[in-house]
Write an enzyme that holds these catalytic residues in place. Structure first.
Site, PDB file in Angstrom:
ATOM      1  N   CYS A 139       0.827  -1.264  -0.128  1.00  0.00           N
ATOM      2  CA  CYS A 139      -0.020  -0.096   0.164  1.00  0.00           C
ATOM      3  C   CYS A 139       0.914   1.272   0.093  1.00  0.00           C
ATOM      4  O   CYS A 139       1.373   1.591   1.052  1.00  0.00           O
ATOM      5  CB  CYS A 139      -0.845  -0.098   1.252  1.00  0.00           C
ATOM      6  SG  CYS A 139      -2.082   1.432   1.425  1.00  0.00           S
ATOM      7  N   CYS A 142      -0.392   4.011   2.024  1.00  0.00           N
ATOM      8  CA  CYS A 142      -0.229   4.095   3.557  1.00  0.00           C
ATOM      9  C   CYS A 142       1.321   3.840   4.047  1.00  0.00           C
ATOM     10  O   CYS A 142       1.431   4.762   4.871  1.00  0.00           O
ATOM     11  CB  CYS A 142      -0.758   2.465   4.068  1.00  0.00           C
ATOM     12  SG  CYS A 142      -2.039   1.999   3.441  1.00  0.00           S
ATOM     13  N   ASP A 143       2.149   3.533   3.234  1.00  0.00           N
ATOM     14  CA  ASP A 143       3.554   3.364   3.487  1.00  0.00           C
ATOM     15  C   ASP A 143       4.455   4.215   2.870  1.00  0.00           C
ATOM     16  O   ASP A 143       5.608   4.293   3.177  1.00  0.00           O
ATOM     17  CB  ASP A 143       3.772   1.744   3.402  1.00  0.00           C
ATOM     18  CG  ASP A 143       3.204   1.051   4.526  1.00  0.00           C
ATOM     19  OD1 ASP A 143       2.678   1.764   5.607  1.00  0.00           O
ATOM     20  OD2 ASP A 143       2.916   0.049   4.350  1.00  0.00           O
TER      21      ASP A 143
HETATM   22  C1  FAD Z   1       0.077  -3.638   6.094  1.00  0.00           C
HETATM   23  C2  FAD Z   1      -0.931  -2.717   5.724  1.00  0.00           C
HETATM   24  C3  FAD Z   1      -0.618  -1.289   6.233  1.00  0.00           C
HETATM   25  C4  FAD Z   1      -1.771  -0.611   5.977  1.00  0.00           C
HETATM   26  N1  FAD Z   1      -1.743   0.800   6.448  1.00  0.00           N
HETATM   27  C5  FAD Z   1      -2.677   1.858   6.268  1.00  0.00           C
HETATM   28  C6  FAD Z   1      -2.598   2.924   6.952  1.00  0.00           C
HETATM   29  O1  FAD Z   1      -1.481   3.547   7.324  1.00  0.00           O
HETATM   30  N2  FAD Z   1      -3.588   3.732   6.906  1.00  0.00           N
HETATM   31  C7  FAD Z   1      -4.708   3.360   6.280  1.00  0.00           C
HETATM   32  O2  FAD Z   1      -5.669   4.296   5.918  1.00  0.00           O
HETATM   33  N3  FAD Z   1      -4.757   2.240   5.714  1.00  0.00           N
HETATM   34  C8  FAD Z   1      -4.073   1.321   5.888  1.00  0.00           C
HETATM   35  N4  FAD Z   1      -4.177   0.008   5.319  1.00  0.00           N
HETATM   36  C9  FAD Z   1      -5.421  -0.274   4.637  1.00  0.00           C
HETATM   37  C10 FAD Z   1      -6.492  -0.485   5.814  1.00  0.00           C
HETATM   38  O3  FAD Z   1      -5.979  -1.591   6.522  1.00  0.00           O
HETATM   39  C11 FAD Z   1      -7.663  -0.895   4.923  1.00  0.00           C
HETATM   40  O4  FAD Z   1      -8.011  -0.123   4.219  1.00  0.00           O
HETATM   41  C12 FAD Z   1      -8.897  -1.322   6.146  1.00  0.00           C
HETATM   42  O5  FAD Z   1      -8.250  -2.117   7.145  1.00  0.00           O
HETATM   43  C13 FAD Z   1      -9.955  -1.868   5.559  1.00  0.00           C
HETATM   44  O6  FAD Z   1     -10.786  -1.968   6.645  1.00  0.00           O
HETATM   45  P1  FAD Z   1     -12.077  -3.014   6.334  1.00  0.00           P
HETATM   46  O7  FAD Z   1     -12.815  -2.929   7.830  1.00  0.00           O
HETATM   47  O8  FAD Z   1     -12.902  -2.571   5.248  1.00  0.00           O
HETATM   48  O9  FAD Z   1     -11.516  -4.605   6.254  1.00  0.00           O
HETATM   49  P2  FAD Z   1     -10.474  -5.304   6.924  1.00  0.00           P
HETATM   50  O10 FAD Z   1      -9.480  -4.438   7.874  1.00  0.00           O
HETATM   51  O11 FAD Z   1      -9.847  -5.786   5.871  1.00  0.00           O
HETATM   52  O12 FAD Z   1     -11.059  -6.211   7.886  1.00  0.00           O
HETATM   53  C14 FAD Z   1     -11.840  -7.174   7.449  1.00  0.00           C
HETATM   54  C15 FAD Z   1     -12.355  -8.210   8.637  1.00  0.00           C
HETATM   55  O13 FAD Z   1     -13.334  -9.151   8.044  1.00  0.00           O
HETATM   56  C16 FAD Z   1     -13.372 -10.304   8.758  1.00  0.00           C
HETATM   57  N5  FAD Z   1     -13.785 -11.163   7.874  1.00  0.00           N
HETATM   58  C17 FAD Z   1     -13.222 -11.833   6.583  1.00  0.00           C
HETATM   59  N6  FAD Z   1     -14.228 -12.770   6.285  1.00  0.00           N
HETATM   60  C18 FAD Z   1     -15.026 -12.916   7.338  1.00  0.00           C
HETATM   61  C19 FAD Z   1     -15.887 -13.972   7.519  1.00  0.00           C
HETATM   62  N7  FAD Z   1     -16.192 -14.882   6.608  1.00  0.00           N
HETATM   63  N8  FAD Z   1     -16.790 -13.955   8.660  1.00  0.00           N
HETATM   64  C20 FAD Z   1     -16.393 -12.944   9.643  1.00  0.00           C
HETATM   65  N9  FAD Z   1     -15.468 -12.194   9.538  1.00  0.00           N
HETATM   66  C21 FAD Z   1     -14.600 -11.977   8.362  1.00  0.00           C
HETATM   67  C22 FAD Z   1     -11.686 -10.241   9.167  1.00  0.00           C
HETATM   68  O14 FAD Z   1     -11.477 -11.100  10.129  1.00  0.00           O
HETATM   69  C23 FAD Z   1     -11.601  -8.702   9.458  1.00  0.00           C
HETATM   70  O15 FAD Z   1     -11.939  -8.520  10.848  1.00  0.00           O
HETATM   71  C24 FAD Z   1      -3.150  -0.959   5.548  1.00  0.00           C
HETATM   72  C25 FAD Z   1      -3.269  -2.225   5.036  1.00  0.00           C
HETATM   73  C26 FAD Z   1      -2.347  -3.041   5.231  1.00  0.00           C
HETATM   74  C27 FAD Z   1      -2.475  -4.477   4.824  1.00  0.00           C
END
Ligand code: FAD
Length: 317
Positions: A139, A142-143
């Site tokens: 990302c 992000c980084d």
């Molecule tokens: C290494 C890394 C660094 C990052 N750094 C940043 C940053 O500095 N700033 C920033 O803004 N963004 C950053 N991001 C991006 C950010 O993390 C994502 O945009 C954000 O987390 C998305 O949120 P979300 O709630 O949509 O999903 P996610 O955070 O992907 O969470 C998905 C959730 O769904 C759950 N899930 C999946 N399938 C199922 C199922 N079948 N049943 C129940 N639960 C399920 C998972 O367990 C998880 O809890 C980074 C991402 C990564 C990988």
């Protein structure tokens, strides 16, 4: 099966899910959040988050997610460490949806908020895991800031890679773009942008084979897949930009998705085509993919669900 019909069940515990939970709990919907395999979501795999509003000094990803969980629990959210394995959606307005989990629980609910996120694809090299967060990222938004003035490589030949490379070129000294094929898969406009950026060097027919460095990435080992000639790049970081996989397998055939598997929501809302089923966060967003945008759509999903359930309660009398 419990006879209790819930107002809302939230699937996924990233920033989108917990924000939805905070709003739903404060609206007295008594939400249940099913965490899935990665409680706290993607941010639990990173150290410094410097772009989430409200943290002037930045915050560690797991700490931020711990805070969001506490905030959701403070208003009565029930956090259940379980994974959804199957859903049965009612197609009629006011219908009861069914959510089944790997621990054998079966929930009945008037609304479902899907926030299952997306996972970055990696090449499958051991070194990607070894240097995760220490020079390997998926990302740039992000980084990228951590690599300002430095030399980096981007792996990929599609729109994502082209975007990451041009974004990084503004911050970094030099960007090597490793494209596996002898041409881009990116759109013409993105390809032109890359070609016109002076500090991007495009290496067609090149693949990443490995990384090395003391604690953090210092070198990338690459190979020309036509000539088999190997070479080394002195870099400080590598961005893997070969796409993301939305976590939507359990919704296949049940909800509309785009060709990559992202859930499709109606413009300006989080509504899917099924009444009472809402989607938020990265699972429906292949563009922004940030914690704050995920949180923003999580808020929208809770408000949409709250209005939907309230309307149905009114209709049921
Ligand atoms: C290494 C890394 C660094 C990052 N750094 C940043 C940053 O500095 N700033 C920033 O803004 N963004 C950053 N991001 C991006 C950010 O993390 C994502 O945009 C954000 O987390 C998305 O949120 P979300 O709630 O949509 O999903 P996610 O955070 O992907 O969470 C998905 C959730 O769904 C759950 N899930 C999946 N399938 C199922 C199922 N079948 N049943 C129940 N639960 C399920 C998972 O367990 C998880 O809890 C980074 C991402 C990564 C990988």
């Amino acid at each position: 099966m419990s006879e209790n019909i819930h107002e809302t069940i939230i699937i996924g515990s990233g920033p989108a899910g917990y924000t939805a939970a905070i709003y739903a709990a404060r609206a007295e919907m008594n939400p249940i959040i099913l965490t899935g395999m990665e409680p706290g979501g993607q941010l639990t795999t990173t150290t410094d988050v410097e772009n989430f509003p409200g943290y002037p000094e930045g915050i560690a990803g797991p700490e931020l997610m711990g805070d969001l969980q506490k905030q959701a629990e403070r208003f009565g959210t029930e956090v259940v460490y379980d994974m959804v394995t199957e859903v049965e959606f009612a197609e009629d307005i006011g219908g009861v949806h069914i959510v089944k989990t790997s621990n054998g629980l079966v929930y009945k609910t008037y609304s479902v908020i899907i926030s299952t996120g997306a996972s970055a694809k990696y090449l499958g090299l051991d070194d990607e895991k070894k240097y995760a967060g220490s020079g390997v990222s998926a990302c740039a938004t992000c980084d990228g800031f951590f690599y300002r003035g430095k030399d980096v490589a981007v792996v990929g030949g599609g729109d994502t890679a082209a975007e990451e490379a041009t974004y990084l070129a503004k911050i970094c000294n030099k960007v090597y773009l490793l494209v596996r094929r002898d041409e881009f898969r990116a759109s013409q406009i993105m390809e032109n942008r890359v070609r016109e950026t002076k500090n991007i060097e495009i290496l067609f027919n090149h693949e990443l084979e490995g990384l090395s460095g003391d604690q953090v990435v210092e070198q990338a080992y690459i190979v020309n897949n036509k000539t088999r000639e190997k070479s080394t790049l002195k870099i400080d970081g590598v961005f893997i930009a070969i796409g993301h996989k939305p976590n939507t397998d359990i919704f296949k055939g049940k909800l509309k998705m785009d060709e990559s598997g992202y859930l499709i929501t109606k413009t300006k809302t989080t509504e899917t085509e099924i009444p009472g089923v809402f989607a938020c966060g990265d699972v429906q967003d292949n563009v922004y993919r940030q914690a704050v945008t995920a949180a923003g759509t999580g808020c929208m999903a809770a408000l949409d669900a709250e209005r939907y359930v309230a309307q149905n309660e009114f209709d049921r009398g």
